[in-house]
Design a protein around this motif. Structure first.
Motif, PDB file in Angstrom:
ATOM      1  N   TRP A  71      -1.371  90.706  37.065  1.00 55.53           N
ATOM      2  CA  TRP A  71      -2.606  90.241  36.416  1.00 55.53           C
ATOM      3  C   TRP A  71      -2.632  90.724  34.964  1.00 55.53           C
ATOM      4  O   TRP A  71      -2.872  89.941  34.040  1.00 55.53           O
ATOM      5  CB  TRP A  71      -3.808  90.761  37.185  1.00 55.53           C
ATOM      6  CG  TRP A  71      -5.121  90.389  36.582  1.00 55.53           C
ATOM      7  CD1 TRP A  71      -5.680  90.874  35.424  1.00 55.53           C
ATOM      8  CD2 TRP A  71      -6.064  89.442  37.093  1.00 55.53           C
ATOM      9  NE1 TRP A  71      -6.903  90.301  35.195  1.00 55.53           N
ATOM     10  CE2 TRP A  71      -7.153  89.421  36.204  1.00 55.53           C
ATOM     11  CE3 TRP A  71      -6.080  88.626  38.216  1.00 55.53           C
ATOM     12  CZ2 TRP A  71      -8.269  88.610  36.414  1.00 55.53           C
ATOM     13  CZ3 TRP A  71      -7.187  87.827  38.424  1.00 55.53           C
ATOM     14  CH2 TRP A  71      -8.264  87.807  37.523  1.00 55.53           C
ATOM     15  N   TYR A 108      -7.404  93.449  34.709  1.00 48.83           N
ATOM     16  CA  TYR A 108      -8.049  93.460  36.024  1.00 48.83           C
ATOM     17  C   TYR A 108      -8.859  94.732  36.171  1.00 48.83           C
ATOM     18  O   TYR A 108      -8.346  95.845  36.002  1.00 48.83           O
ATOM     19  CB  TYR A 108      -7.017  93.385  37.153  1.00 48.83           C
ATOM     20  CG  TYR A 108      -7.685  93.287  38.502  1.00 48.83           C
ATOM     21  CD1 TYR A 108      -8.030  92.052  39.019  1.00 48.83           C
ATOM     22  CD2 TYR A 108      -8.013  94.420  39.227  1.00 48.83           C
ATOM     23  CE1 TYR A 108      -8.681  91.945  40.241  1.00 48.83           C
ATOM     24  CE2 TYR A 108      -8.652  94.324  40.455  1.00 48.83           C
ATOM     25  CZ  TYR A 108      -8.982  93.088  40.951  1.00 48.83           C
ATOM     26  OH  TYR A 108      -9.631  92.978  42.145  1.00 48.83           O
ATOM     27  N   SER A 123     -11.339  85.892  39.228  1.00 51.27           N
ATOM     28  CA  SER A 123     -10.600  84.886  38.452  1.00 51.27           C
ATOM     29  C   SER A 123     -10.796  85.156  36.967  1.00 51.27           C
ATOM     30  O   SER A 123     -11.760  85.804  36.571  1.00 51.27           O
ATOM     31  CB  SER A 123     -11.071  83.477  38.806  1.00 51.27           C
ATOM     32  OG  SER A 123     -12.439  83.330  38.531  1.00 51.27           O
ATOM     33  N   ILE A 124      -9.870  84.645  36.175  1.00 57.75           N
ATOM     34  CA  ILE A 124     -10.010  84.828  34.733  1.00 57.75           C
ATOM     35  C   ILE A 124     -11.018  83.814  34.199  1.00 57.75           C
ATOM     36  O   ILE A 124     -11.213  82.750  34.779  1.00 57.75           O
ATOM     37  CB  ILE A 124      -8.665  84.720  33.990  1.00 57.75           C
ATOM     38  CG1 ILE A 124      -8.057  83.336  34.135  1.00 57.75           C
ATOM     39  CG2 ILE A 124      -7.686  85.790  34.437  1.00 57.75           C
ATOM     40  CD1 ILE A 124      -6.907  83.074  33.167  1.00 57.75           C
ATOM     41  N   GLN A 125     -11.643  84.158  33.094  1.00 55.72           N
ATOM     42  CA  GLN A 125     -12.622  83.265  32.486  1.00 55.72           C
ATOM     43  C   GLN A 125     -11.945  81.984  32.024  1.00 55.72           C
ATOM     44  O   GLN A 125     -10.842  82.011  31.499  1.00 55.72           O
ATOM     45  CB  GLN A 125     -13.294  83.961  31.307  1.00 55.72           C
ATOM     46  CG  GLN A 125     -14.161  85.111  31.707  1.00 55.72           C
ATOM     47  CD  GLN A 125     -14.826  85.776  30.498  1.00 55.72           C
ATOM     48  OE1 GLN A 125     -14.648  85.383  29.357  1.00 55.72           O
ATOM     49  NE2 GLN A 125     -15.607  86.808  30.781  1.00 55.72           N
ATOM     50  N   ASN A 141      -2.503  88.552  31.640  1.00 58.21           N
ATOM     51  CA  ASN A 141      -3.829  88.453  30.999  1.00 58.21           C
ATOM     52  C   ASN A 141      -4.148  89.722  30.215  1.00 58.21           C
ATOM     53  O   ASN A 141      -5.119  90.435  30.528  1.00 58.21           O
ATOM     54  CB  ASN A 141      -4.899  88.219  32.075  1.00 58.21           C
ATOM     55  CG  ASN A 141      -4.636  86.959  32.858  1.00 58.21           C
ATOM     56  OD1 ASN A 141      -4.762  85.867  32.332  1.00 58.21           O
ATOM     57  ND2 ASN A 141      -4.244  87.120  34.116  1.00 58.21           N
ATOM     58  N   GLU A 192      -7.709  90.262  29.213  1.00 55.46           N
ATOM     59  CA  GLU A 192      -8.696  90.305  30.289  1.00 55.46           C
ATOM     60  C   GLU A 192      -8.113  91.115  31.462  1.00 55.46           C
ATOM     61  O   GLU A 192      -7.785  90.571  32.508  1.00 55.46           O
ATOM     62  CB  GLU A 192      -9.047  88.885  30.748  1.00 55.46           C
ATOM     63  CG  GLU A 192     -10.295  88.806  31.578  1.00 55.46           C
ATOM     64  CD  GLU A 192     -10.680  87.372  31.901  1.00 55.46           C
ATOM     65  OE1 GLU A 192     -11.289  87.175  32.968  1.00 55.46           O
ATOM     66  OE2 GLU A 192     -10.386  86.445  31.111  1.00 55.46           O
ATOM     67  N   SER A 238     -10.657  79.602  33.697  1.00 51.49           N
ATOM     68  CA  SER A 238      -9.537  79.074  34.489  1.00 51.49           C
ATOM     69  C   SER A 238      -9.985  77.857  35.294  1.00 51.49           C
ATOM     70  O   SER A 238     -11.174  77.658  35.538  1.00 51.49           O
ATOM     71  CB  SER A 238      -8.991  80.158  35.417  1.00 51.49           C
ATOM     72  OG  SER A 238     -10.001  80.642  36.275  1.00 51.49           O
ATOM     73  N   ILE A 295      -4.207  83.436  37.520  1.00 57.95           N
ATOM     74  CA  ILE A 295      -5.566  83.024  37.159  1.00 57.95           C
ATOM     75  C   ILE A 295      -6.607  83.499  38.167  1.00 57.95           C
ATOM     76  O   ILE A 295      -7.792  83.538  37.847  1.00 57.95           O
ATOM     77  CB  ILE A 295      -5.684  81.500  36.958  1.00 57.95           C
ATOM     78  CG1 ILE A 295      -5.246  80.728  38.201  1.00 57.95           C
ATOM     79  CG2 ILE A 295      -4.894  81.070  35.725  1.00 57.95           C
ATOM     80  CD1 ILE A 295      -5.489  79.219  38.132  1.00 57.95           C
ATOM     81  N   SER A 296      -6.182  83.868  39.387  1.00 56.65           N
ATOM     82  CA  SER A 296      -7.136  84.420  40.351  1.00 56.65           C
ATOM     83  C   SER A 296      -6.395  85.146  41.461  1.00 56.65           C
ATOM     84  O   SER A 296      -5.178  84.994  41.632  1.00 56.65           O
ATOM     85  CB  SER A 296      -8.046  83.336  40.927  1.00 56.65           C
ATOM     86  OG  SER A 296      -7.309  82.357  41.623  1.00 56.65           O
TER      87      SER A 296
END
Length: 167
Positions: free
Chosen positions: A18, A27, A72-74, A22, A25, A76, A53-54
């Motif tokens: 993650w 985790y 989940s990522i913003q 990301n 962003e 997505s 993404i999640s």
């Protein structure tokens, strides 16, 4: 097209992937979960570029499985639960599921339509779970202002997409 990877990750492996995918962003698990809610198996959903993404996690016990930890990522693509939950249902043992939920009437009603017992848990189902775990999850839910429930083993359904279509 987003897809769920055909691999089960440890928490550390999921978090590393993650954070690599990301970096803006990272985790972060909300709060620090109690030991009984320490999820140790995770699946990951990725986008077309193989970017995480999640994710959602669970932990297996002799008499039940605790599920949760979905994030989940913003921004997505939608469909996280409709992809992750059916995949998870294929890889976990057929045991009662326990989880906490956002304490919102619409969310509770939607989950109850997929087989979760939240507002009216059958006594026989409660008795199938160790009493100390029921006490721990009840205390945890009260402390967090959340709801909690059980999904019977024989009613594990693969229809979370029904919940998402209602919102």
């Amino acid at each position: 097209m987003p897809k769920v990877l055909d691999e089960i990750f440890s928490f550390e492996e999921m978090k590393e992937r993650w954070n690599t995918d990301n970096p803006n962003e990272p985790y972060v698990r909300a709060g620090s979960p109690p030991s009984f809610y320490d999820l140790n198996k995770w699946i990951i959903r990725v986008d077309d570029n193989d970017k995480t993404i999640s994710t959602t996690g669970w932990t297996e016990h002799p008499d039940y499985v605790i599920v949760g930890g979905t994030q989940s990522i913003q921004g997505s693509p939608r469909g996280h639960m409709s992809d992750l939950v059916p995949f998870r249902a294929k890889v976990i043992p057929n045991k009662p599921l326990l989880a906490t939920f956002v304490n919102a009437p619409s969310w509770i009603a939607a989950n109850e339509k997929t087989g979760w017992q939240i507002t009216n848990i059958e006594p026989s189902l409660l008795n199938s779970i160790p009493k100390n775990i029921i006490k721990k999850i009840t205390d945890y839910a009260e402390e967090k202002g959340a709801a909690w429930g059980i999904k019977p083993a024989d009613k594990i359904e693969k229809s979370w997409h029904l919940i998402l279509k209602r919102y």
